[in-house]
Design an enzyme around this catalytic site. Structure first.
Site, PDB file in Angstrom:
ATOM      1  CG  ASN A  34      -2.540   8.295  -6.322  1.00  0.00           C
ATOM      2  OD1 ASN A  34      -3.019   9.317  -6.255  1.00  0.00           O
ATOM      3  ND2 ASN A  34      -2.425   7.440  -5.325  1.00  0.00           N
TER       4      ASN A  34
HETATM    5 CA    CA Z   1      -4.289   7.240  -0.959  1.00  0.00          CA
END
Ligand code: CA
Ligand code: CTP
Length: 227
Positions: A34
């Site tokens: 991420n």
């Molecule tokens: Ca998430």
């Protein structure tokens, strides 16, 4: 009673903070991750230590240095982050600021996958454990205060409220991470603090400012519990 106690309202409280991204390996040289600088989580760990808490910062890979007065546990993957959190329990409060990868590859290759023209690797994904929901739902070891984050690109408050219910946490710090805000990797953050039915909108401020304000709310929570 020591004069400094008013400045250290979290003295004697143990707190865990997660921060940064997680890296989910595809093979020895590639991963899924991420987007996260870790700045907000590191600032929260700092602010809570400043208030006297005994802070363990469980962090995925970032470019940041943890301050001297927090205990850093460096991890890579979501599964490692969950284990590190469980090993840190019991704590009085837990703040989950990490941007955990939702999926990992379940057929991680032990050797580098070689690129072959016209052929794509056969990656199969599986869902990572939800660390916040797992710790919130802990029967024997639930922290008295569990705070999650909700990184949203639209309908910030509604999506944040839905996460509060879904995760079983006490508070959610909801923030707008759409590209125009410059939140990712930036120095500032505009957040909403969702506590059950109540919604507070905080002015746009530095990530340190958000951390100190959250620290004040956490101190108030324990102060009102003990009086
Ligand atoms: Ca998430
Ligand atoms: N979180 C976690 N473990 C996961 C995923 C998320 O602990 N495997 C935590 C984050 O640290 C954050 C909160 O859950 O405090 C919300 O994360 P977010 O990614 O916004 O929510 P998701 O439930 O994963 O939903 P989605 O990504 O679909 O918006």
């Amino acid at each position: 009673f020591f004069e400094s106690d008013s400045a250290k309202p979290l003295r004697g409280r143990k707190v865990l903070v997660t921060a940064g991204p997680t890296h989910e390996p595809i093979d020895p040289v590639r991963y899924i991750a991420n987007r996260s600088s870790g700045k907000q989580g590191y600032a929260i760990a700092d602010a809570l230590a400043e208030l006297g808490a005994d802070v363990t910062l469980i962090s995925g890979p970032t470019r940041l240095d943890a301050s001297q007065n927090v205990t850093l546990r460096a991890v890579e993957s979501a599964q490692e982050m969950l284990v590190a959190c469980e090993e840190t329990l019991p704590v009085d409060a837990a703040v989950f600021a990490a941007a955990v990868a939702d999926w990992r590859v379940n057929n991680e290759a032990s050797q580098k996958i070689k690129k072959q023209a016209g052929a794509l690797p056969d990656l199969s994904l599986t869902e990572n454990p939800d660390i916040l929901a797992t710790i919130s739902g802990s029967v024997s070891n639930r922290p008295a205060l569990v705070v999650g984050f909700a990184a949203e690109t639209e309908n910030i408050v509604e999506n944040g409220k839905a996460k509060l219910d879904k995760k079983g946490c006490d508070w959610i710090v909801a923030n707008d991470v759409s590209a125009s805000t410059g939140t990712f990797g930036g120095e500032e953050n505009q957040v909403f603090l969702l506590k059950g039915a109540s919604t507070e909108s905080w002015p746009k401020q530095t990530k340190q400012g958000v951390a100190r304000t959250l620290g004040a709310h956490i101190s108030d929570f324990f102060q009102s519990k003990s009086t």
